[in-house]
Design an enzyme around this catalytic site. Sequence first.
Site, PDB file in Angstrom:
ATOM      1  N   TYR A  71       0.821  -1.211   0.000  1.00 52.26           N
ATOM      2  CA  TYR A  71       0.000   0.000   0.000  1.00 52.26           C
ATOM      3  C   TYR A  71       0.860   1.268   0.000  1.00 52.26           C
ATOM      4  O   TYR A  71       0.410   2.336   0.406  1.00 52.26           O
ATOM      5  CB  TYR A  71      -0.936   0.009   1.213  1.00 52.26           C
ATOM      6  CG  TYR A  71      -1.963  -1.089   1.168  1.00 52.26           C
ATOM      7  CD1 TYR A  71      -3.176  -0.906   0.513  1.00 52.26           C
ATOM      8  CD2 TYR A  71      -1.711  -2.327   1.743  1.00 52.26           C
ATOM      9  CE1 TYR A  71      -4.115  -1.920   0.447  1.00 52.26           C
ATOM     10  CE2 TYR A  71      -2.650  -3.363   1.688  1.00 52.26           C
ATOM     11  CZ  TYR A  71      -3.839  -3.142   1.033  1.00 52.26           C
ATOM     12  OH  TYR A  71      -4.778  -4.147   0.969  1.00 52.26           O
ATOM     13  N   SER A  72       2.073   1.151  -0.491  1.00 53.70           N
ATOM     14  CA  SER A  72       3.031   2.253  -0.414  1.00 53.70           C
ATOM     15  C   SER A  72       2.634   3.436  -1.301  1.00 53.70           C
ATOM     16  O   SER A  72       2.548   3.311  -2.527  1.00 53.70           O
ATOM     17  CB  SER A  72       4.418   1.750  -0.824  1.00 53.70           C
ATOM     18  OG  SER A  72       5.309   2.815  -1.004  1.00 53.70           O
ATOM     19  N   ASN A  73       2.440   4.598  -0.679  1.00 56.60           N
ATOM     20  CA  ASN A  73       2.233   5.828  -1.443  1.00 56.60           C
ATOM     21  C   ASN A  73       3.494   6.202  -2.207  1.00 56.60           C
ATOM     22  O   ASN A  73       3.432   6.815  -3.277  1.00 56.60           O
ATOM     23  CB  ASN A  73       1.834   6.975  -0.508  1.00 56.60           C
ATOM     24  CG  ASN A  73       0.423   6.825   0.015  1.00 56.60           C
ATOM     25  OD1 ASN A  73      -0.423   6.200  -0.611  1.00 56.60           O
ATOM     26  ND2 ASN A  73       0.168   7.389   1.181  1.00 56.60           N
ATOM     27  N   LEU A  75       5.642   4.119  -3.659  1.00 60.27           N
ATOM     28  CA  LEU A  75       5.671   3.378  -4.917  1.00 60.27           C
ATOM     29  C   LEU A  75       4.778   4.055  -5.953  1.00 60.27           C
ATOM     30  O   LEU A  75       5.154   4.205  -7.130  1.00 60.27           O
ATOM     31  CB  LEU A  75       5.218   1.936  -4.700  1.00 60.27           C
ATOM     32  CG  LEU A  75       6.190   0.957  -4.041  1.00 60.27           C
ATOM     33  CD1 LEU A  75       5.559  -0.428  -3.958  1.00 60.27           C
ATOM     34  CD2 LEU A  75       7.510   0.885  -4.792  1.00 60.27           C
TER      35      LEU A  75
END
Length: 297
Positions: A71-73, A75
């Site tokens: 769920y990395s913003n 990335l």
Amino acid sequence: MTHPELRPRPPSPLVEAADERFGARGVRLLLKRDDLVHPELPGNKWRKLAPNLRAALEAGRDRLVTFGGAYSNHLRATAAAGRLLGLETVGIVRGDELADRPLNDSLTRCAADGMRLHFVTRSDYRRKAEPEVLARLLAAAGAADAYPVPEGGSNPLALTGCAELGRELRGAGDVVAVACGTGGTLAGLAAGLAPGQRALGVPVLAGGFLEPEIRSLQTAAFGAPTANWTLAEGHDHGGYARVPASLEAFAADFESRHGLPVERIYVAKLLQALTTLTQAGAFPRGTTLTAIVTGRP
């Protein structure tokens, strides 16, 4: 020539949020709308990525590689930046079991922006700072020659971008607060503030590991850590990307009060922590509190 996407941008808006939960305690709440600093790379993601992207282009690199969870913003922002600048992007994603599942909304956006996703075991991911493990991960991802951007985008270059955020806020608040993932935004922000201001970080992950990381980042970027920041632990709500019903209700209520879309993973935890701390008397009457809105849903 600087790519148009990497030219300095105007300061993001600073607005007052009239909220009786703060006003009743004699605290003034300002919101730094850094989610509006760039149409596709909101807030701290643009500030941290821009110096790294300039360095990649100046070095003649045409591919970026970076790291993050499902769920990395970060990335998502790196994938969008790659599309805007015409750079290939590779994302090394924590959790090899995810490779056999449908992509979630966050990773779907990454893929739509052209990012090639490479899933690795959680144990290997934890060891990515070890040179031998890192070399093996990059080779397996076909990214051995790519320009590396660390997890969360936090490195000395990124801190120079976040220090500009602090300079924009000189004189705007006694306490400037920001949600923390890897700590880079807080580290740079604190270095840019004026004497007498202090920065407050609200970690969105449990564990209490950020303080030495922030000191190390500041030492690498500025020669020594600054003394004008603290962390408010205990507001992670169970860990990264955990949004229990109580936090969801708080965020929805804040949205209805202020007409502000509240991003749940970082911004909601920041605003909830500041509300709780204010009501507990953590800030003296007369304090102006500035909350940095780093992202949007």
